[in-house]
Design a protein around this motif. Structure first.
Motif, PDB file in Angstrom:
ATOM      1  N   TRP A 115       1.015  -1.249   0.020  1.00  0.00           N
ATOM      2  CA  TRP A 115       0.041   0.026   0.101  1.00  0.00           C
ATOM      3  C   TRP A 115       0.860   1.160  -0.072  1.00  0.00           C
ATOM      4  CZ3 TRP A 115      -4.759   0.886  -1.228  1.00  0.00           C
ATOM      5  CH2 TRP A 115      -5.658  -0.121  -1.128  1.00  0.00           C
ATOM      6  N   THR A 116       2.173   1.438   0.707  1.00  0.00           N
ATOM      7  CA  THR A 116       2.947   2.338   0.615  1.00  0.00           C
ATOM      8  C   THR A 116       3.341   2.603  -0.730  1.00  0.00           C
ATOM      9  OG1 THR A 116       3.778   1.775   2.914  1.00  0.00           O
ATOM     10  CG2 THR A 116       5.106   3.331   1.673  1.00  0.00           C
ATOM     11  N   SER A 117       3.663   1.748  -1.328  1.00  0.00           N
ATOM     12  CA  SER A 117       4.324   1.984  -2.770  1.00  0.00           C
ATOM     13  C   SER A 117       3.251   2.584  -3.763  1.00  0.00           C
ATOM     14  CB  SER A 117       4.782   0.852  -3.357  1.00  0.00           C
ATOM     15  OG  SER A 117       3.960  -0.145  -3.484  1.00  0.00           O
ATOM     16  N   PHE A 118       1.973   2.157  -3.467  1.00  0.00           N
ATOM     17  CA  PHE A 118       0.814   2.520  -4.348  1.00  0.00           C
ATOM     18  C   PHE A 118       0.587   3.728  -3.982  1.00  0.00           C
ATOM     19  CE2 PHE A 118      -3.689   2.936  -4.891  1.00  0.00           C
ATOM     20  CZ  PHE A 118      -3.912   2.885  -6.138  1.00  0.00           C
ATOM     21  N   LEU A 119       0.173   4.213  -2.685  1.00  0.00           N
ATOM     22  CA  LEU A 119      -0.246   5.402  -2.097  1.00  0.00           C
ATOM     23  C   LEU A 119       0.845   6.444  -2.409  1.00  0.00           C
ATOM     24  CD1 LEU A 119      -2.084   4.459   0.888  1.00  0.00           C
ATOM     25  CD2 LEU A 119      -3.098   4.993  -1.374  1.00  0.00           C
ATOM     26  N   SER A 120       2.216   6.217  -2.248  1.00  0.00           N
ATOM     27  CA  SER A 120       3.152   7.271  -2.399  1.00  0.00           C
ATOM     28  C   SER A 120       3.257   7.736  -3.942  1.00  0.00           C
ATOM     29  CB  SER A 120       4.419   6.647  -2.116  1.00  0.00           C
ATOM     30  OG  SER A 120       4.872   5.475  -2.826  1.00  0.00           O
ATOM     31  N   ALA A 121       2.796   6.896  -4.870  1.00  0.00           N
ATOM     32  CA  ALA A 121       2.867   7.057  -6.309  1.00  0.00           C
ATOM     33  C   ALA A 121       1.681   7.757  -6.570  1.00  0.00           C
ATOM     34  CB  ALA A 121       2.788   5.890  -7.322  1.00  0.00           C
ATOM     35  N   ALA A 122       0.469   7.285  -5.748  1.00  0.00           N
ATOM     36  CA  ALA A 122      -0.866   7.899  -6.072  1.00  0.00           C
ATOM     37  C   ALA A 122      -1.097   9.353  -5.869  1.00  0.00           C
ATOM     38  CB  ALA A 122      -1.880   6.825  -5.716  1.00  0.00           C
ATOM     39  N   SER A 123      -0.225   9.380  -4.607  1.00  0.00           N
ATOM     40  CA  SER A 123      -0.182  10.974  -3.940  1.00  0.00           C
ATOM     41  C   SER A 123       0.169  12.093  -5.162  1.00  0.00           C
ATOM     42  CB  SER A 123       0.706  10.956  -2.832  1.00  0.00           C
ATOM     43  OG  SER A 123       2.044  10.999  -3.125  1.00  0.00           O
ATOM     44  N   ALA A 160      -1.725  12.424  -7.377  1.00  0.00           N
ATOM     45  CA  ALA A 160      -3.083  13.132  -7.795  1.00  0.00           C
ATOM     46  C   ALA A 160      -3.448  14.236  -6.851  1.00  0.00           C
ATOM     47  CB  ALA A 160      -3.989  11.862  -7.759  1.00  0.00           C
ATOM     48  N   VAL A 161      -3.159  14.228  -5.786  1.00  0.00           N
ATOM     49  CA  VAL A 161      -3.303  15.192  -4.490  1.00  0.00           C
ATOM     50  C   VAL A 161      -2.685  16.495  -5.076  1.00  0.00           C
ATOM     51  CG1 VAL A 161      -3.174  15.973  -2.207  1.00  0.00           C
ATOM     52  CG2 VAL A 161      -3.485  13.546  -2.743  1.00  0.00           C
ATOM     53  N   TYR A 162      -1.371  16.549  -5.526  1.00  0.00           N
ATOM     54  CA  TYR A 162      -0.805  17.706  -5.806  1.00  0.00           C
ATOM     55  C   TYR A 162      -1.496  18.161  -7.297  1.00  0.00           C
ATOM     56  CZ  TYR A 162       2.510  16.434  -2.332  1.00  0.00           C
ATOM     57  OH  TYR A 162       3.205  16.042  -1.171  1.00  0.00           O
ATOM     58  N   VAL A 163      -2.064  17.287  -8.002  1.00  0.00           N
ATOM     59  CA  VAL A 163      -2.618  17.787  -9.244  1.00  0.00           C
ATOM     60  C   VAL A 163      -3.835  18.318  -8.923  1.00  0.00           C
ATOM     61  CG1 VAL A 163      -3.737  17.096 -11.410  1.00  0.00           C
ATOM     62  CG2 VAL A 163      -1.426  16.039 -10.899  1.00  0.00           C
ATOM     63  N   TYR A 197     -14.849  17.189 -12.535  1.00  0.00           N
ATOM     64  CA  TYR A 197     -14.214  16.442 -13.505  1.00  0.00           C
ATOM     65  C   TYR A 197     -12.837  16.397 -13.467  1.00  0.00           C
ATOM     66  CZ  TYR A 197     -18.342  15.161 -16.259  1.00  0.00           C
ATOM     67  OH  TYR A 197     -19.637  14.424 -16.555  1.00  0.00           O
ATOM     68  N   MET A 198     -12.410  17.440 -12.589  1.00  0.00           N
ATOM     69  CA  MET A 198     -10.882  17.532 -12.256  1.00  0.00           C
ATOM     70  C   MET A 198     -10.559  16.416 -11.279  1.00  0.00           C
ATOM     71  SD  MET A 198      -8.912  19.306 -13.902  1.00  0.00           S
ATOM     72  CE  MET A 198      -7.651  18.863 -13.018  1.00  0.00           C
ATOM     73  N   ALA A 199     -11.710  16.146 -10.294  1.00  0.00           N
ATOM     74  CA  ALA A 199     -11.599  15.101  -9.460  1.00  0.00           C
ATOM     75  C   ALA A 199     -11.433  13.705  -9.995  1.00  0.00           C
ATOM     76  CB  ALA A 199     -12.666  15.229  -8.374  1.00  0.00           C
ATOM     77  N   VAL A 200     -12.197  13.557 -11.032  1.00  0.00           N
ATOM     78  CA  VAL A 200     -12.175  12.266 -11.691  1.00  0.00           C
ATOM     79  C   VAL A 200     -10.889  12.273 -12.479  1.00  0.00           C
ATOM     80  CG1 VAL A 200     -13.126  11.158 -13.742  1.00  0.00           C
ATOM     81  CG2 VAL A 200     -14.669  12.326 -12.048  1.00  0.00           C
ATOM     82  N   PHE A 201     -10.465  13.203 -12.961  1.00  0.00           N
ATOM     83  CA  PHE A 201      -9.037  13.340 -13.881  1.00  0.00           C
ATOM     84  C   PHE A 201      -7.993  12.930 -13.035  1.00  0.00           C
ATOM     85  CE2 PHE A 201      -5.216  15.670 -14.938  1.00  0.00           C
ATOM     86  CZ  PHE A 201      -4.801  14.894 -16.303  1.00  0.00           C
ATOM     87  N   SER A 202      -7.871  13.646 -11.791  1.00  0.00           N
ATOM     88  CA  SER A 202      -6.833  13.388 -10.725  1.00  0.00           C
ATOM     89  C   SER A 202      -7.067  12.069 -10.140  1.00  0.00           C
ATOM     90  CB  SER A 202      -6.951  14.445  -9.630  1.00  0.00           C
ATOM     91  OG  SER A 202      -6.910  15.683 -10.111  1.00  0.00           O
ATOM     92  N   THR A 203      -8.065  11.613  -9.736  1.00  0.00           N
ATOM     93  CA  THR A 203      -8.243  10.373  -9.222  1.00  0.00           C
ATOM     94  C   THR A 203      -7.575   9.374 -10.286  1.00  0.00           C
ATOM     95  OG1 THR A 203      -9.876  10.864  -7.861  1.00  0.00           O
ATOM     96  CG2 THR A 203      -9.801   8.470  -8.130  1.00  0.00           C
ATOM     97  N   SER A 204      -8.070   9.352 -11.489  1.00  0.00           N
ATOM     98  CA  SER A 204      -7.584   8.345 -12.426  1.00  0.00           C
ATOM     99  C   SER A 204      -6.053   8.309 -12.476  1.00  0.00           C
ATOM    100  CB  SER A 204      -8.266   8.864 -13.754  1.00  0.00           C
ATOM    101  OG  SER A 204      -9.500   8.590 -13.627  1.00  0.00           O
TER     102      SER A 204
END
Length: 586
Positions: free
Chosen positions: A513-521, A523-526, A552-559
């Motif tokens: 989960w750490t590797s996934f979420l550290s990369a997925a973060s 999206a938070v900055y975007v 739609y920015m939330a959709v884009f950032s989450t994706s």
């Protein structure tokens, strides 16, 4: 019985492909004979600063020409989703047949119609038209300096360029400024002038592009800067990890030569100590494997769509980019099932059907849920962005009859071909306690900091992408986008590998989960940058445009975050398997 179901699925898939994919225009569709009818379509009207807030052209009290109405249907699903509402103008235009200024209708301007036009002028309403698929824009009217008197442009002066038997250029000049006075009649007129042009038919959309903006040296510099960041980061990671790992291997080899008493008295530490837990299944494996499968599919869709956009000029057809993306997403559903199903099987999951459903509908549910919410607001505003019921049914059919069966195929293949847990180390029956460590080595801190560098590598490109979608620019430099995608993936993998190494060295085996979420973060900055862009780079206003933008920015950032997380996890998983394969474990 089973074969008949597959035949039905294939038929549905081919039918939806015809609905989704923009049909290549035949040669005769854009060729004309002398005095052949040329249709002027009226599309939408709306505030200039709110690009997505559009309404039917005749929602304003414009009058229609006398020519018989021609009905229009949505050619593709993307055209319907983007709110294209073509209505016949009623103007009589024939190929190479010039028309002097001619009145085509009159507006009976009562108080209600005047108020509608005044509201449109105060909010800088503009309208869009099409001739032979070439877009034209015009302004409804203007106000005087004091804002007291309002004027309507009543004369549409069309100048159409032709090369042989094809239309290659269209220009609109608005003239005939008339003051809006209640209980008067306003005559609407038009004229058509034809001129020869040297523009080739294949190049007729070049005038709508903006090379000075997209090929600005800042854009080139940002790409070069990101490229140099990749070289530096890859070199730094390789040097640090190779030297550190070499020392680790040497230390572990030395420990292997000690007897049991010396080993017990020795100060053992490092990533080798968690070899019995590092391949332990992650918490919530069903959700985790579904996210990884969805992220791999999003990456596949992004890569394929960019390649198609580099080969074909998708911006020349209305809704073609969105139609292509939907079709590719549906067609790549086996990728989602394969990676998600195989990972879930490796982690010992048994409820694979439930995992398959979650993986198949995770992204569609997020997108459709957001669109459903925004659709209520669009319906309240009577905007053209309101999705028709038939389009909703088509999207549901795609999910049920295309995405779900293909995801099932991928899941079955993934479970059978690569679903065996062939880890290089055995997993201990009892989890090892995680020792205390410094605050900056906690997974939460690593996750927050992990997305900074990936976001930095795409920061400038985000500005150009946002501007092309939320402003009036046509994005066409897809070679830049492909390069940025590659850079983003490399930076993401490097950062997550470093984060995972430090986490394992602190004897914390919760790396999945750490590797996934550290990369997925990333999206938070975007998404945080989208707030800056909204307030400082645009002049958007109103509930509809604001909800549309941030929804739609939330959709884009989450994706984007799910894609980066999957890429980071896949790269880190290969790294973890590599280092534990090369070390000798008792």
């Amino acid at each position: 019985m089973g074969s008949s179901r597959w035949k039905i699925a294939v038929v549905v898939f081919l039918s939806l492909a015809e609905l989704l994919l923009p049909i290549e225009a035949d040669e005769h569709e854009h060729t004309y004979t002398d005095k052949e009818e040329v249709v002027l379509w009226m599309n939408t009207v709306g505030p200039y600063h709110n690009r997505q807030e559009t309404y039917k052209y005749f929602s304003l009290p414009f009058c229609v020409g006398t020519k018989k109405t021609i009905s229009h249907y949505h050619e593709t699903l993307g055209e319907a989703l983007q709110g294209v509402e073509l209505e016949f103008s009623g103007l009589d235009i024939k190929f190479k047949d010039e028309v002097m200024q001619t009145t085509y209708c009159e507006i009976e301007l009562d108080k209600a119609k005047r108020d509608a036009f005044v509201y449109a002028i105060r909010n800088h309403y503009w309208y869009q038209m099409y001739i032979d698929d070439l877009p034209i824009w015009g302004i409804v009217g203007e106000a005087d300096e004091n804002g007291e008197d309002h004027y309507l442009w009543t004369y549409k002066k069309l100048e159409i360029g032709f090369n042989g038997n094809r239309i290659v250029d269209v220009n609109l000049t608005s003239e005939g400024k008339v003051k809006l006075v209640p209980n008067t009649r306003i005559a609407m007129s038009y004229s058509v002038k034809w001129k020869k042009s040297d523009v080739k038919f294949e190049d007729r959309f070049d005038k709508y592009l903006d090379p000075s903006f997209f090929q600005h040296r800042i854009h080139w510099f940002s790409i070069f800067n990101s490229f140099m960041m990749v070289i530096f980061l890859v070199g730094l990671v390789s040097m640090i990890l190779m030297r550190t790992l070499r020392k680790d291997y040497a230390r572990y080899s030395k420990e292997e030569e000690m007897d049991d008493m010396d080993r017990d008295l020795g100060d053992e530490y490092g990533w080798k100590q968690v070899h019995g837990d590092v391949f332990r299944p992650s918490s919530h494996p069903m959700i985790f494997s579904s996210l990884i499968g969805s992220g791999c599919q999003i990456f596949s869709v992004s890569f394929i769509v960019i390649i198609v956009a580099m080969i074909e000029d998708l911006y020349t057809e209305r809704g073609s980019m969105l139609s292509t993306a939907i079709f590719v997403y549906a067609a790549t559903s086996p990728v989602n099932g394969y990676f998600g199903g195989s990972l879930y099987a490796k982690q010992g999951g048994r409820r694979w059907i439930k995992q398959m459903f979650i993986g198949a509908f995770l992204i569609p549910a997020m997108v459709c849920g957001t669109a459903f919410f925004i659709n209520f607001i669009a319906m309240y505003y009577h905007a053209s962005r309101a999705i028709p019921f038939g389009t909703m049914v088509a999207v549901c059919c795609i999910c049920l009859f295309v995405i779900l069966p293909l995801n099932l195929v991928g899941t079955i293949l993934g479970r059978n071909l690569s679903g065996q847990p062939n880890f290089p180390c055995r997993v201990n029956a009892v989890p090892r306690p995680i020792p205390e460590k410094k605050w900056f080595m906690e997974p939460a801190v690593i996750v927050c900091l992990g997305g900074i560098l990936p976001f930095g590598s795409i920061f400038i490109e985000m500005y150009f992408i946002f501007t092309s979608f939320w402003a009036y620019k046509i994005y066409y430099v897809y070679g830049f986008m492909m390069l940025v995608l590659v850079i983003l993936c490399i930076v993401t993998v490097c950062v997550t590998i470093v984060c995972t190494y430090f986490l394992l060295n602190a004897e914390d085996y919760r790396w999945q989960w750490t590797s996934f979420l550290s990369a997925a973060s990333t999206a938070v900055y975007v998404y945080m940058y989208s707030f800056y862009y909204y307030f400082f780079k645009t002049k958007m206003y109103g509930l509809f445009q604001t909800s549309f933008y941030f929804g739609y920015m939330a959709v884009f950032s989450t994706s984007l975050g799910i894609m980066c997380g999957a890429v980071g996890y896949v790269g880190t998983s290969a790294f973890v398997r590599k280092i534990y394969t090369n070390v000798k474990i008792d």
